[in-house]
Design a protein around this motif. Sequence first.
Motif, short mmCIF file in Angstrom:
data_model
loop_
_atom_site.label_atom_id
_atom_site.label_comp_id
_atom_site.label_asym_id
_atom_site.label_seq_id
_atom_site.Cartn_x
_atom_site.Cartn_y
_atom_site.Cartn_z
N ASP B 305 0.81 -1.22 0.00
CA ASP B 305 0.00 0.00 0.00
C ASP B 305 0.85 1.28 0.00
O ASP B 305 0.38 2.32 0.45
CB ASP B 305 -1.01 0.00 1.16
N HIS B 306 2.07 1.16 -0.51
CA HIS B 306 2.89 2.37 -0.64
C HIS B 306 3.54 2.37 -2.03
O HIS B 306 4.25 1.42 -2.36
CB HIS B 306 4.02 2.39 0.39
N VAL B 307 3.33 3.45 -2.76
CA VAL B 307 4.00 3.53 -4.06
C VAL B 307 5.47 3.89 -3.84
O VAL B 307 5.81 4.53 -2.85
CB VAL B 307 3.36 4.59 -5.00
N ASN B 308 6.31 3.45 -4.75
CA ASN B 308 7.72 3.87 -4.69
C ASN B 308 7.90 5.09 -5.59
O ASN B 308 6.91 5.65 -6.10
CB ASN B 308 8.64 2.70 -5.07
N ALA B 309 9.14 5.49 -5.80
CA ALA B 309 9.40 6.72 -6.56
C ALA B 309 8.81 6.64 -7.98
O ALA B 309 8.22 7.61 -8.47
CB ALA B 309 10.90 6.97 -6.63
N LEU B 310 8.92 5.45 -8.58
CA LEU B 310 8.39 5.26 -9.92
C LEU B 310 6.87 5.48 -9.93
O LEU B 310 6.33 6.22 -10.77
CB LEU B 310 8.72 3.82 -10.38
N GLY B 311 6.20 4.85 -8.99
CA GLY B 311 4.74 4.99 -8.87
C GLY B 311 4.36 6.41 -8.49
O GLY B 311 3.37 6.95 -8.97
N ALA B 312 5.16 7.02 -7.61
CA ALA B 312 4.84 8.37 -7.12
C ALA B 312 4.88 9.39 -8.26
O ALA B 312 4.02 10.28 -8.32
CB ALA B 312 5.82 8.76 -6.04
N ASN B 313 5.83 9.25 -9.16
CA ASN B 313 5.94 10.22 -10.26
C ASN B 313 4.75 10.10 -11.21
O ASN B 313 4.21 11.11 -11.67
CB ASN B 313 7.28 10.06 -10.97
N ILE B 314 4.32 8.86 -11.46
CA ILE B 314 3.13 8.67 -12.33
C ILE B 314 1.91 9.27 -11.65
O ILE B 314 1.13 10.01 -12.24
CB ILE B 314 2.92 7.16 -12.60
N LEU B 315 1.79 8.96 -10.37
CA LEU B 315 0.63 9.45 -9.61
C LEU B 315 0.64 10.98 -9.53
O LEU B 315 -0.41 11.62 -9.76
CB LEU B 315 0.64 8.85 -8.19
N SER B 316 1.80 11.56 -9.22
CA SER B 316 1.87 13.01 -9.04
C SER B 316 1.48 13.75 -10.33
O SER B 316 0.81 14.78 -10.28
CB SER B 316 3.29 13.42 -8.62
N GLU B 317 1.91 13.20 -11.45
CA GLU B 317 1.55 13.80 -12.73
C GLU B 317 0.04 13.75 -12.92
O GLU B 317 -0.59 14.70 -13.37
CB GLU B 317 2.27 13.06 -13.86
N LYS B 318 -0.53 12.61 -12.52
CA LYS B 318 -1.98 12.44 -12.67
C LYS B 318 -2.72 13.41 -11.74
O LYS B 318 -3.71 14.02 -12.14
CB LYS B 318 -2.34 10.98 -12.35
N VAL B 319 -2.21 13.56 -10.52
CA VAL B 319 -2.83 14.49 -9.58
C VAL B 319 -2.82 15.90 -10.19
O VAL B 319 -3.84 16.60 -10.18
CB VAL B 319 -2.07 14.48 -8.22
N SER B 320 -1.68 16.28 -10.73
CA SER B 320 -1.54 17.61 -11.31
C SER B 320 -2.57 17.81 -12.43
O SER B 320 -3.27 18.84 -12.48
CB SER B 320 -0.11 17.74 -11.84
N ASN B 321 -2.66 16.82 -13.32
CA ASN B 321 -3.63 16.92 -14.43
C ASN B 321 -5.06 16.96 -13.93
O ASN B 321 -5.88 17.75 -14.40
CB ASN B 321 -3.46 15.73 -15.39
N ASP B 322 -5.38 16.12 -12.95
CA ASP B 322 -6.75 16.06 -12.43
C ASP B 322 -7.14 17.37 -11.75
O ASP B 322 -8.28 17.82 -11.85
CB ASP B 322 -6.89 14.89 -11.44
N LEU B 323 -6.19 17.96 -11.05
CA LEU B 323 -6.49 19.24 -10.39
C LEU B 323 -6.79 20.32 -11.43
O LEU B 323 -7.70 21.12 -11.26
CB LEU B 323 -5.30 19.66 -9.50
N LYS B 324 -6.01 20.27 -12.51
CA LYS B 324 -6.24 21.25 -13.59
C LYS B 324 -7.63 21.03 -14.19
O LYS B 324 -8.38 21.97 -14.41
CB LYS B 324 -5.17 21.09 -14.69
N GLU B 325 -7.93 19.77 -14.43
CA GLU B 325 -9.24 19.41 -15.02
C GLU B 325 -10.39 19.90 -14.17
O GLU B 325 -11.41 20.36 -14.66
CB GLU B 325 -9.34 17.90 -15.13
N LYS B 326 -10.21 19.81 -12.84
CA LYS B 326 -11.29 20.22 -11.94
C LYS B 326 -11.26 21.74 -11.69
O LYS B 326 -12.05 22.26 -10.90
CB LYS B 326 -11.15 19.49 -10.61
N GLY B 327 -10.30 22.40 -12.30
CA GLY B 327 -10.20 23.85 -12.11
C GLY B 327 -9.65 24.24 -10.77
O GLY B 327 -9.87 25.35 -10.27
N LEU B 328 -8.92 23.33 -10.13
CA LEU B 328 -8.37 23.62 -8.80
C LEU B 328 -6.93 24.09 -8.93
O LEU B 328 -5.99 23.44 -8.50
CB LEU B 328 -8.46 22.37 -7.90
N GLU B 329 -6.75 25.24 -9.56
CA GLU B 329 -5.39 25.73 -9.79
C GLU B 329 -5.15 27.01 -9.00
O GLU B 329 -6.04 27.76 -8.72
CB GLU B 329 -5.19 26.02 -11.28
#
Lengths: 481, 329
Positions: B305-329
């Motif tokens: 239940d813990h992502v490593n650096a590889l997983g974290a970078n994929i996730l962080s990019e997705k978080v960034s995109n999702d926040l933009k999509e939701k207009g949370l900038e």
Amino acid sequence: MLFNSISFLIFLPVVVLLYFSIPHKYRWIILLVSSYYFYMSWKPEFIILIIISTIVDYGASHNIVRSKSKPKRIFFLCFSLLSNFALLFSFKYFNFFNNALGDFLRLISIPWDPVVLSVILPVGISFYTFQTVGYTIDVYRGVIKPERHFGIFAVYVSFFPQLVAGPIERAKNLLPQFYEKHKFSYTQAADGIKLMLWGFFKKIVVADRLAVVVNAVYNNTQNYTGIPLILATVFFAFQIYCDFSGYCDIAIGAAQVMGFRLMDNFKRPYFSRSISEFWKRWHISLSTWFRDYLYISIGGNRVSIPRWYLNIFIVFVVSGLWHGANWTFVIWGALHGFYMMFGALTQKVRDFIAEKIGLVKLPKLRTIIQVIIVFILADIGWVFFRANNVSDAVYVLTHIFPLSLNFSGVYFGAMTRWGLIVAFAAIIFMESIHFMQEHFRMRQFLSNKPVVLRWTIYLALIFIILLFGVFNETPFIYFQF
Amino acid sequence: MKKEKIRFIKTGIIFVLIFIALFMIINFVYIKFFLSKNLQARAEAELQNFIKEKAQMDYLVLGDSHAHQAVNPEYLPNSFNLAHSSNTYAENYYKLRRLLYDQKIKVKYLLLEVDMHSFSSYMKGPMPLKREFWYYASFVPVKDIRNISGASEFDIRINHLFPVLGRGEDMLALLFSKPSKQVLGWASYDTNISQQNITKLTVQRVEGQFLGQERIDPLLIEYYVKILKMAREKNITVILVKYPVLKQYDEVLNEMNVTKEDYYDYIYALASEHVGKYYVLDYYDLFFNQSKYEFTTSDYFSDPDHVNALGANILSEKVSNDLKEKGLE
């Protein structure tokens, strides 16, 4: 009050200071008040049990001596035994026997709804009960005279250094010491403090550290197989040794600071060459208590061979039960009883085999093999001692094999890799010091060395405790007995 | 006897003075050269640098090791990951309170972890507020620490002043092991669960978190609500985040009948009650579908239940995109 607590580190110097500040004839008052305070800082109400034991045994012992007829003497002895064991039974064994009876009756289809007593076990009840019972039996046997001074007798029952987990002192050894006019001695106090320091090391650095792994594995045995089970069991062997012998070192050291000499309770038990030797080195005050008051009373070895084996077995089963009201302890005791019987039965055969294969000519190798075998046998016993129930113990013993060196995914509680390294290093360090103490009399050897070297060693030990200790004030294991 | 006593007291005093002097030196050396390498201390130093330069934080990440290892703030502008291993809502509440009220930082969005285990009483076991007194006693009232940890005020203050106590093991680890990489509070772990016994590890992990534990602990709820209330008071937009787990983790949860719907209904209802509008970023099953990924999905995890650096970078990019999509900038 725990020895490994800040309150004890304040309590002891205050008591020592008061003890040596007042005239000898009043010192028993200091000891009694401090002992009662020490005990009451846990659960004040349970002091009443100690007071009852004190009154009963004081009265019984005097009546035994005063009584002219044997039946009367026996009556007062029985009165003392029954009163003490009734208290012990009510608090420690009632639920266990009641449940066992319920299980048995259900087995033969008799409905039974056991009454459960919701009481907590008074700390140290098994220890002070055995100490007072031993006193009364000694009076009955004429080994000692009854103590006239009620206050001093009360101190004997409740003497705080050894009240809650022993050593179980004999009246013959301890009672006269309350009459000795102890003078403050620099050497004695310093030696006592050094012994206490060593006890703290064993408890805080070794025992409490090993407990992390032991608890993680033994509280979830089903999640482990192979080497982790062995590691946890070996760790428990050292945990319980360091926990209990650490307590005893602190107790003996604290008493020594005030000028009292308590009996040794451990002599490097894991270097025993036989189980009978193990019991001469492990919890000596309890082993000798059972020898003197139970084994001899039921005939000892002055009976037929089968009866002798039965006597040994009975003593060990009772010893197991003394430790706790649980089948795991009964099995542990029975297992040691079996070891003893098997050892006695096969002594000649084993000597014959040793001679045939030439081990007799290699005594050191033979000793090493014997020590390893005894350690393994003791560890099998510890599995039952530590397991939460019999099925867990059986699981551990049946899942040790196959051995796998793959530790991936094995969870050792909060123990890190460095924690494990420290644990192993601490065990090796401790046993090396014990070895040196036994062979070179370390403390005496050190006392002749320059002060700079001595103090460096003492400070190093203190810093090892402060840096590598586990400071969560974990109670001593034997408190629960 | 009197002479003996005086000699003993004199020697004792000299010994104690030498001991105190040495202890102070060792404690100083520990704070200066060892503790500073500790992840928590490094995160604190990074935070101090951050707030020295900026008075506003756009994205603040709070949670435990799930969040600590998962969100790389380099993907989100003007952000900081203040989550840390074993942090419960209590630790997170005090950290947020300090940031908002003592350090006077304005926070725009709060990414608050709400994972399956977040409210389990299991979290109360290794709570840093029960042992990391050296850190928390500097900004959490001792009374509160005492109530939560059960430790005496004496213990708290002693450990706050002398963090070296009981830290020999850490000293060895910090001396001989390579420290983990940390960026703006985000801990980057390169370890990979793929080489380990995943099934066994997953069962142990899930059992540890849920077996015999209270599913929703009142203390944790209390502090979760406190965080929400504070967020509303300071006009912070709350974004509840569910972090990724391995598929096996989810399977074990299902086998153990650990339900999700009613649990999240309750958590979301509390959010709704205390902040009104809130957002949810759900990455729980982000790595369930193997076909989407270049590597085996377990390569993205350091444990179930813990992502490593590889997983974290994929996730962080997705978080960034999702926040933009939701207009949370």
